[in-house]
Scaffold this active site. Sequence first.
Site, short mmCIF file in Angstrom:
data_model
loop_
_atom_site.label_atom_id
_atom_site.label_comp_id
_atom_site.label_asym_id
_atom_site.label_seq_id
_atom_site.Cartn_x
_atom_site.Cartn_y
_atom_site.Cartn_z
N LEU A 177 0.84 -1.20 0.00
CA LEU A 177 0.00 0.00 0.00
C LEU A 177 0.88 1.25 0.00
CD1 LEU A 177 -2.71 -1.06 2.58
CD2 LEU A 177 -3.03 -0.77 0.15
N LEU A 201 -8.00 5.40 6.10
CA LEU A 201 -7.68 4.01 5.81
C LEU A 201 -6.18 3.79 5.62
CD1 LEU A 201 -8.74 1.15 5.21
CD2 LEU A 201 -8.96 1.85 2.80
N ASP A 202 -5.62 2.89 6.42
CA ASP A 202 -4.22 2.47 6.32
C ASP A 202 -3.24 3.63 6.41
OD1 ASP A 202 -4.89 -0.23 6.07
OD2 ASP A 202 -5.19 -0.04 3.91
N GLU A 203 -3.63 4.69 7.13
CA GLU A 203 -2.75 5.85 7.27
C GLU A 203 -2.32 6.06 8.72
OE1 GLU A 203 -1.56 7.65 4.82
OE2 GLU A 203 -2.70 6.64 3.24
#
Length: 282
Positions: free
Chosen positions: A195, A226-228
Site C-alpha cells: 500500500l 484508511l491504512d494511514e
Amino acid sequence: MANDHILTLSCPDKPGIVHAVTAIFAREGHNILELQQFSDATSQKFFMRVHFGPTPTESTEHLRPAFDSLADEYKMAYDIRPVAQKPRVLIMVSKIGHCLNDLLFRAKTGQLPIDIPLIVSNHPDFAPLAASYGIEFYHLPVTRETKAAQESQILELIKQNDIELVVLARYMQVLSATLCEAMSGRIINIHHSFLPSFKGAKPYHQAYERGVKIIGATAHFVTADLDEGPIIEQRVARVDHSMSPKALVDEGSNIESQVLAAAVKWYAERRVFLNGTKTVVF
C-alpha cells in the site's frame, strides 16, 4: 519479576525530567532495572519508559502523590502498571487465519503477554479454532446496512470484557470513524507494505505481475484514514522471478504474522508511544 512495575510517561520536553523522575525512585528505595528515553526535536516532546522494582507490595499508591505533583509541574501524562498485568485483547478476523492462529499460539505458549477473552469475526470459519483454545467466538455478520449495529455490538463487547486493545488479524472490513475514535490508539492492524502501490484484492498477485523484488508487511494503529495510522513495525523479505504468486502469498503470510506479533508484544510491554502521526517504540 514479582512486584516489578513499568512507568510510561510523555510530556513537553524540558531540562530536568530524568532527574526528577529518578529522584522519586531513589527516595522510595526502588531500583531502576531498565530505562529508555527519547526527546523529539521536531514535536518537542519527551518520552520515557522505566522498568523498576521490586516494590514491597503490588501496590504503587505510595508513588502517586509524587508523580501527580510531577505531572502538574511538567504537564505530563503518566501510567504505572505491574509487569505481570496482561492487557485484555479482542482479536477480529475474517476468512484468512494465519495471523489469528499465530497470535493464539504465541499467547498460549507465553510468548505474548496478553489475555484473549474473545474473538469476533464477520464469518463463522474460525469458531472451531477459537473453541480449541477455550476462547469465546462471536460471529457478527456485517453488511453496509447493518454496519452501525454490528459495530455497536463490538463496542458493547469491548465494554463488557474490559478490552484494552483490539487487534485486526486480517479483518477485511473498514472500521467506521465512530469505532476508530472510541478506541483511538488502541486498535492495531496488519497489512502488506505494498500500500498504496497495490491496493484492493490480491495484492501479492499484483506484485507478481510487476515483478517486485521485495515484499513486506506493516503493523500500524488504526485511524479513520484508511491504512494511514501511525506505524509500529515493518519488515521485508527479498523475492525473485522464480517465485509463483502462491509462494509470494506464503512468504507474505509469514512476514505479516511476525510483524503483527511484534507490534502486539511491544504494546503489551508498554513500549509503544504515540507521537502525532508517528510512534516511538522502545
